[in-house]
Scaffold this motif. Structure first.
Motif, PDB file in Angstrom:
ATOM      1  N   ASP A  91       0.815  -1.219   0.000  1.00 22.43           N
ATOM      2  CA  ASP A  91       0.000   0.000   0.000  1.00 22.43           C
ATOM      3  C   ASP A  91       0.851   1.272   0.000  1.00 22.43           C
ATOM      4  OD1 ASP A  91       1.003  -0.210   2.547  1.00 22.43           O
ATOM      5  OD2 ASP A  91      -0.914   0.118   3.558  1.00 22.43           O
ATOM      6  N   GLY A  92       2.195   1.160  -0.007  1.00 30.82           N
ATOM      7  CA  GLY A  92       3.067   2.319  -0.057  1.00 30.82           C
ATOM      8  C   GLY A  92       3.524   2.816   1.293  1.00 30.82           C
ATOM      9  N   THR A  93       3.209   2.094   2.356  1.00 25.23           N
ATOM     10  CA  THR A  93       3.615   2.488   3.708  1.00 25.23           C
ATOM     11  C   THR A  93       5.089   2.177   3.914  1.00 25.23           C
ATOM     12  OG1 THR A  93       1.403   1.959   4.504  1.00 25.23           O
ATOM     13  CG2 THR A  93       3.128   2.202   6.156  1.00 25.23           C
ATOM     14  N   THR A  94       5.848   3.195   4.278  1.00 29.11           N
ATOM     15  CA  THR A  94       7.273   3.027   4.558  1.00 29.11           C
ATOM     16  C   THR A  94       7.451   2.753   6.042  1.00 29.11           C
ATOM     17  OG1 THR A  94       7.760   4.619   2.805  1.00 29.11           O
ATOM     18  CG2 THR A  94       9.531   4.102   4.337  1.00 29.11           C
ATOM     19  N   SER A  95       8.290   1.759   6.361  1.00 30.37           N
ATOM     20  CA  SER A  95       8.523   1.376   7.759  1.00 30.37           C
ATOM     21  C   SER A  95      10.012   1.390   8.049  1.00 30.37           C
ATOM     22  CB  SER A  95       7.966  -0.020   8.036  1.00 30.37           C
ATOM     23  OG  SER A  95       6.582  -0.051   7.820  1.00 30.37           O
ATOM     24  N   TRP A  96      10.348   1.829   9.249  1.00 30.12           N
ATOM     25  CA  TRP A  96      11.723   1.818   9.748  1.00 30.12           C
ATOM     26  C   TRP A  96      11.780   0.796  10.869  1.00 30.12           C
ATOM     27  CZ3 TRP A  96      16.317   4.274   8.659  1.00 30.12           C
ATOM     28  CH2 TRP A  96      17.304   4.225   9.635  1.00 30.12           C
ATOM     29  N   ASN A  97      12.492  -0.305  10.644  1.00 32.73           N
ATOM     30  CA  ASN A  97      12.592  -1.408  11.608  1.00 32.73           C
ATOM     31  C   ASN A  97      11.211  -1.882  12.058  1.00 32.73           C
ATOM     32  OD1 ASN A  97      15.388  -1.398  11.490  1.00 32.73           O
ATOM     33  ND2 ASN A  97      15.596  -0.033  13.231  1.00 32.73           N
ATOM     34  N   GLY A  98      10.252  -1.917  11.138  1.00 38.74           N
ATOM     35  CA  GLY A  98       8.920  -2.418  11.429  1.00 38.74           C
ATOM     36  C   GLY A  98       7.937  -1.381  11.930  1.00 38.74           C
ATOM     37  N   VAL A  99       8.364  -0.143  12.146  1.00 41.94           N
ATOM     38  CA  VAL A  99       7.493   0.921  12.639  1.00 41.94           C
ATOM     39  C   VAL A  99       7.193   1.869  11.478  1.00 41.94           C
ATOM     40  CG1 VAL A  99       7.271   2.804  14.281  1.00 41.94           C
ATOM     41  CG2 VAL A  99       8.523   0.748  14.925  1.00 41.94           C
ATOM     42  N   PRO A 100       5.909   2.094  11.160  1.00 43.63           N
ATOM     43  CA  PRO A 100       5.594   3.007  10.050  1.00 43.63           C
ATOM     44  C   PRO A 100       6.099   4.427  10.320  1.00 43.63           C
ATOM     45  CG  PRO A 100       3.653   1.762  10.717  1.00 43.63           C
ATOM     46  CD  PRO A 100       4.715   1.472  11.723  1.00 43.63           C
ATOM     47  N   VAL A 101       6.691   5.035   9.267  1.00 47.78           N
ATOM     48  CA  VAL A 101       7.232   6.390   9.376  1.00 47.78           C
ATOM     49  C   VAL A 101       6.842   7.179   8.131  1.00 47.78           C
ATOM     50  CG1 VAL A 101       9.198   5.769  10.836  1.00 47.78           C
ATOM     51  CG2 VAL A 101       9.437   5.672   8.367  1.00 47.78           C
ATOM     52  N   ASP A 102       6.856   8.501   8.281  1.00 47.25           N
ATOM     53  CA  ASP A 102       6.657   9.359   7.122  1.00 47.25           C
ATOM     54  C   ASP A 102       8.022   9.807   6.606  1.00 47.25           C
ATOM     55  OD1 ASP A 102       7.307  10.934   9.242  1.00 47.25           O
ATOM     56  OD2 ASP A 102       5.828  12.497   8.839  1.00 47.25           O
ATOM     57  N   ALA A 103       8.038  10.617   5.545  1.00 40.87           N
ATOM     58  CA  ALA A 103       9.304  11.013   4.917  1.00 40.87           C
ATOM     59  C   ALA A 103      10.164  11.861   5.848  1.00 40.87           C
ATOM     60  CB  ALA A 103       9.019  11.764   3.622  1.00 40.87           C
ATOM     61  N   VAL A 104       9.542  12.727   6.641  1.00 44.83           N
ATOM     62  CA  VAL A 104      10.314  13.588   7.554  1.00 44.83           C
ATOM     63  C   VAL A 104      10.969  12.760   8.652  1.00 44.83           C
ATOM     64  CG1 VAL A 104      10.135  15.506   9.178  1.00 44.83           C
ATOM     65  CG2 VAL A 104       8.829  15.562   7.047  1.00 44.83           C
ATOM     66  N   ARG A 105      10.202  11.866   9.251  1.00 43.72           N
ATOM     67  CA  ARG A 105      10.755  11.008  10.315  1.00 43.72           C
ATOM     68  C   ARG A 105      11.828  10.079   9.759  1.00 43.72           C
ATOM     69  NH1 ARG A 105       8.560   9.793  15.409  1.00 43.72           N
ATOM     70  NH2 ARG A 105       7.922  11.927  15.115  1.00 43.72           N
ATOM     71  N   LEU A 106      11.612   9.581   8.542  1.00 46.95           N
ATOM     72  CA  LEU A 106      12.614   8.735   7.901  1.00 46.95           C
ATOM     73  C   LEU A 106      13.919   9.498   7.725  1.00 46.95           C
ATOM     74  CD1 LEU A 106      13.380   6.078   6.459  1.00 46.95           C
ATOM     75  CD2 LEU A 106      12.477   7.099   4.360  1.00 46.95           C
ATOM     76  N   LEU A 149      17.576   8.639   9.305  1.00 42.27           N
ATOM     77  CA  LEU A 149      18.726   8.458   8.418  1.00 42.27           C
ATOM     78  C   LEU A 149      19.862   9.400   8.805  1.00 42.27           C
ATOM     79  CD1 LEU A 149      16.870   8.071   5.027  1.00 42.27           C
ATOM     80  CD2 LEU A 149      18.175   6.309   6.199  1.00 42.27           C
ATOM     81  N   ASP A 150      19.540  10.627   9.187  1.00 39.66           N
ATOM     82  CA  ASP A 150      20.579  11.566   9.614  1.00 39.66           C
ATOM     83  C   ASP A 150      21.245  11.094  10.903  1.00 39.66           C
ATOM     84  OD1 ASP A 150      20.162  13.192   7.431  1.00 39.66           O
ATOM     85  OD2 ASP A 150      18.819  14.569   8.489  1.00 39.66           O
ATOM     86  N   ILE A 151      20.461  10.544  11.815  1.00 42.45           N
ATOM     87  CA  ILE A 151      21.041  10.000  13.054  1.00 42.45           C
ATOM     88  C   ILE A 151      21.963   8.836  12.732  1.00 42.45           C
ATOM     89  CG2 ILE A 151      20.503   8.788  15.204  1.00 42.45           C
ATOM     90  CD1 ILE A 151      17.911  10.448  15.317  1.00 42.45           C
ATOM     91  N   ALA A 152      21.516   7.957  11.829  1.00 39.17           N
ATOM     92  CA  ALA A 152      22.327   6.793  11.458  1.00 39.17           C
ATOM     93  C   ALA A 152      23.602   7.222  10.736  1.00 39.17           C
ATOM     94  CB  ALA A 152      21.515   5.846  10.578  1.00 39.17           C
ATOM     95  N   ALA A 153      23.516   8.231   9.865  1.00 36.49           N
ATOM     96  CA  ALA A 153      24.698   8.685   9.131  1.00 36.49           C
ATOM     97  C   ALA A 153      25.711   9.348  10.053  1.00 36.49           C
ATOM     98  CB  ALA A 153      24.277   9.645   8.026  1.00 36.49           C
ATOM     99  N   ALA A 154      25.260   9.926  11.157  1.00 36.08           N
ATOM    100  CA  ALA A 154      26.168  10.603  12.087  1.00 36.08           C
ATOM    101  C   ALA A 154      26.864   9.634  13.033  1.00 36.08           C
ATOM    102  CB  ALA A 154      25.397  11.649  12.892  1.00 36.08           C
ATOM    103  N   MET A 155      26.382   8.395  13.120  1.00 36.17           N
ATOM    104  CA  MET A 155      26.987   7.425  14.038  1.00 36.17           C
ATOM    105  C   MET A 155      28.357   6.988  13.535  1.00 36.17           C
ATOM    106  SD  MET A 155      23.968   4.877  15.144  1.00 36.17           S
ATOM    107  CE  MET A 155      22.806   5.306  16.389  1.00 36.17           C
ATOM    108  N   ASN A 156      29.207   6.600  14.487  1.00 33.75           N
ATOM    109  CA  ASN A 156      30.522   6.095  14.136  1.00 33.75           C
ATOM    110  C   ASN A 156      30.740   4.777  14.849  1.00 33.75           C
ATOM    111  OD1 ASN A 156      33.082   5.868  13.160  1.00 33.75           O
ATOM    112  ND2 ASN A 156      33.966   7.395  14.518  1.00 33.75           N
ATOM    113  N   PRO A 157      30.826   3.659  14.212  1.00 33.91           N
ATOM    114  CA  PRO A 157      30.719   3.413  12.783  1.00 33.91           C
ATOM    115  C   PRO A 157      29.267   3.477  12.312  1.00 33.91           C
ATOM    116  CG  PRO A 157      30.982   1.334  13.901  1.00 33.91           C
ATOM    117  CD  PRO A 157      31.089   2.426  14.949  1.00 33.91           C
ATOM    118  N   GLU A 158      29.111   3.790  11.067  1.00 38.55           N
ATOM    119  CA  GLU A 158      27.767   3.928  10.500  1.00 38.55           C
ATOM    120  C   GLU A 158      27.102   2.559  10.377  1.00 38.55           C
ATOM    121  OE1 GLU A 158      25.724   5.343   6.345  1.00 38.55           O
ATOM    122  OE2 GLU A 158      27.650   6.173   6.890  1.00 38.55           O
TER     123      GLU A 158
END
Length: 142
Positions: free
Chosen positions: A71-86, A90-99
């Motif tokens: 149906d087009g629902t995007t999920s992050w680790n099984g939790v539905p998210v919108d484009a802003v939350r996604l 992603l920004d939090i994940a990209a800032a982690m070391n190691p990524e």
């Protein structure tokens, strides 16, 4: 109150000299007055409350999975998210070391437009570890 003036009559003094006792008691009283308020002084600290309903960190430090349902629902680790939350995740994940690794798994029946928009969000977030999951099941169809 009679005090002996040092007569040599040889009689013992009947009154006790309390001046040294009073001096010691005054010193002890001053010591207690100075030290007791320090011991009872308290600092109010607002500690965080462990709330089981509050979400934990949604970004896994090892690997995260983005799925897109039919149906087009995007999920992050099984939790539905919108484009802003996604994008925030992603920004939090990209800032982690190691990524952490990012696994992307769209459903086979989902519209390409939805997949393209999600990939555009991923690309703008500067994630470097991206893998497509589930594509091996379609290699015989092409």
């Amino acid at each position: 109150m009679a005090m002996s003036g040092g007569s040599d009559d040889g009689e013992p003094m009947m009154e006790m000299n309390t001046t040294p006792l009073i001096d010691v008691m005054l010193v002890l009283l001053i010591m207690f007055i100075i030290t007791i308020p320090i011991q009872t002084h308290a600092v109010k600290v607002d500690l965080p409350v462990n709330n089981p309903d509050s979400p934990t960190n949604p970004v896994d430090p090892q690997k995260n999975k983005i799925t897109i349902a039919v149906d087009g629902t995007t999920s992050w680790n099984g939790v539905p998210v919108d484009a802003v939350r996604l994008r925030q995740y992603l920004d939090i994940a990209a800032a982690m070391n190691p990524e952490p690794e990012l696994h992307f798994q769209p459903d086979a029946q989902v519209r390409y437009d939805v997949v393209d928009q999600t990939l555009a969000v991923i690309r703008r977030s500067n994630v470097t570890k991206l893998g497509f999951i589930g594509n091996e099941q379609y290699y015989k169809e092409f």
